[in-house]
Motif scaffolding. Structure first.
Motif, mmCIF file in Angstrom:
data_model
loop_
_atom_site.group_PDB
_atom_site.id
_atom_site.type_symbol
_atom_site.label_atom_id
_atom_site.label_comp_id
_atom_site.label_asym_id
_atom_site.label_seq_id
_atom_site.Cartn_x
_atom_site.Cartn_y
_atom_site.Cartn_z
ATOM 1 N N UNK A 136 0.817 -1.221 0.000
ATOM 2 C CA UNK A 136 0.000 0.000 0.000
ATOM 3 C C UNK A 136 0.850 1.271 0.000
ATOM 4 N N UNK A 137 1.987 1.221 -0.714
ATOM 5 C CA UNK A 137 2.886 2.370 -0.750
ATOM 6 C C UNK A 137 3.146 2.896 -2.152
ATOM 7 N N UNK A 138 2.362 2.427 -3.115
ATOM 8 C CA UNK A 138 2.576 2.862 -4.500
ATOM 9 C C UNK A 138 2.370 4.362 -4.651
ATOM 10 N N UNK A 139 1.471 4.920 -3.847
ATOM 11 C CA UNK A 139 1.149 6.341 -3.952
ATOM 12 C C UNK A 139 1.871 7.198 -2.918
ATOM 13 N N UNK A 140 2.795 6.601 -2.186
ATOM 14 C CA UNK A 140 3.569 7.363 -1.205
ATOM 15 C C UNK A 140 4.573 8.262 -1.924
ATOM 16 N N UNK A 141 5.195 9.162 -1.177
ATOM 17 C CA UNK A 141 6.196 10.049 -1.775
ATOM 18 C C UNK A 141 7.354 9.237 -2.357
ATOM 19 N N UNK A 142 7.757 8.199 -1.628
ATOM 20 C CA UNK A 142 8.841 7.331 -2.110
ATOM 21 C C UNK A 142 8.409 6.585 -3.372
ATOM 22 N N UNK A 143 7.176 6.077 -3.369
ATOM 23 C CA UNK A 143 6.686 5.316 -4.510
ATOM 24 C C UNK A 143 6.598 6.142 -5.776
ATOM 25 N N UNK A 144 6.054 7.358 -5.692
ATOM 26 C CA UNK A 144 5.942 8.202 -6.879
ATOM 27 C C UNK A 144 7.308 8.672 -7.368
ATOM 28 N N UNK A 145 8.265 8.832 -6.455
ATOM 29 C CA UNK A 145 9.626 9.203 -6.864
ATOM 30 C C UNK A 145 10.261 8.065 -7.662
ATOM 31 N N UNK A 146 10.062 6.831 -7.223
ATOM 32 C CA UNK A 146 10.585 5.670 -7.944
ATOM 33 C C UNK A 146 9.984 5.589 -9.346
ATOM 34 N N UNK A 147 8.665 5.800 -9.449
ATOM 35 C CA UNK A 147 7.998 5.752 -10.752
ATOM 36 C C UNK A 147 8.518 6.848 -11.685
#
Length: 385
Positions: A136-147
């Protein structure tokens, strides 16, 4: 009808292996990847890569990235574009230097070493996307930075590959044409995403046929992916852009709830298994040192390079480590580069299988590492929502 037997084995094994993986405290995707190794030539030899596996896995990874686009917070992505760029650049410089250095140390030629360095620059976040989604971290700040970093990484690495193959390989590639195609891709995607996608969805919605909206979304997804490939950009970037475009329409929720059953029931499991099918241990005895050293360099340079990029743009130590971990998997992008290198003579035939194994090892390492290093506070906060 052999492909039906393959499908039965793949669907059953991925669900069982995924469940066992979760029970052992690991992401389900890790079990699914290992299922491919067990079913494939490396262990049981029950499933072999063929046209069916290739087509289904390609659809699977496109749907996976389309879903990631649908679930991406565009405002968060805009806020983190500087971090994404820094992570991508850091995750290219260190792997290139590390790959070149280890290859020269192991006795490869200067040209071959340059190519190996380039190959280690690649990033494919499809596995990271699935892992982050499970957490449940795809939309986290870290997740969006990775994308965001994955998109930048793809463009830079493709340009570097074209330059290298033009200068060192057998292909005559115009850098001006290549850059023009990349610029054209992003212009067309932005215009289409802003104007054409909402219009297409509105036109198709009233059609008196079953699942008109869902069909429209898939048409957009596959059209964007095909156009990306024509322009020399990875198809997964096109699928991701299509997901973002559809997410800005009023049909987002309807598409999201219907595309996931299609993807995760049939196509995505085949994609996970297809990665493991590339592993074979025959004839690798004299290249163990090469595989171990290159894998260690591949993991550490992406982890540190991406982590430094995140750290200098304001992320904490734990978050920076998580972002670096999310960039480790080379996946299908590196496999495509390896095949191009083999064809152009930049990658020796006797090292091809070993390089494929390194790519797969980076993919297997990513899910458990992400789960270990991802900031616990972020996971806890998400769990309470």
């Amino acid at each position: 009808m052999e492909f039906i037997f393959y499908l039965v084995l793949i669907l059953l094994s991925t669900k069982v292996a995924g469940d066992l993986s979760v029970r052992l405290g690991q992401p389900a995707v890790l079990g699914k990847l290992l299922a491919g190794i067990v079913l494939g030539p490396a262990v049981l030899g029950w499933v072999h890569a063929d046209a069916f596996i290739s087509y289904f896995s390609e659809i699977g990874v496109l749907l996976l990235m389309f879903i990631a686009g649908l679930e991406t917070d565009l405002d968060q992505l805009r806020k983190n574009w500087k971090a994404s760029f820094a992570v991508a650049v850091g995750g290219i410089i260190l792997p290139f230097i590390g790959g070149y250095g280890v290859a020269m140390t192991l006795g490869l030629s200067n040209t071959q070493s340059l190519f190996l360095g380039l190959l280690l620059c690649a990033t494919s976040v499809s596995i990271s996307v699935q892992t982050l989604k499970e957490m449940n971290q795809l939309n986290s700040r870290e997740g969006t930075t990775i994308l965001g970093a994955a998109v930048v990484d793809d463009v830079i690495v493709v340009v570097m590959l074209a330059v290298m193959m033009s200068l060192l390989g057998t292909e005559d590639i115009s850098l001006g044409i290549l850059l023009s195609k990349k610029i054209l891709f992003f212009i067309v995607i932005l215009v289409a995403g802003w104007f054409a996608v909402p219009w297409v969805m509105r036109i198709l919605a009233p059609f008196r046929v079953s699942e008109a909206v869902m069909s429209g979304a898939l048409i957009i997804c596959f059209s964007f992916s095909y156009f990306a490939e024509l322009m020399g950009v990875a198809g997964i970037i096109g699928a991701f852009a299509a997901g973002i475009a559809v997410s800005q329409t009023k049909f987002r929720h309807d598409v999201e709830t219907k595309v996931e059953p299609i993807a995760y029931t049939l196509f995505v499991p085949v994609f996970f298994v297809s990665i493991g099918l590339n592993i074979s241990f025959q004839g690798l005895g004299n290249q163990i040192l090469f595989i171990v050293l290159v894998t260690v360099i591949a993991v550490l340079t992406k982890l540190v390079g991406g982590g430094i990029g995140a750290r200098i743009t304001g992320f904490g130590n734990r978050s920076s480590l998580a972002i670096g971990s999310g960039m480790i998997s080379r996946g299908e992008v590196a496999l495509i580069i390896a095949a191009s290198g083999l064809e152009s003579g930049l990658l020796p035939q006797n090292y091809f299988t070993s390089v494929v194994l390194v790519v797969i090892l980076t993919t297997l390492i990513t899910p458990p590492l992400l789960k270990i290093v991802f900031p616990k506070k972020a996971i806890a906060a998400e769990a309470t929502e």
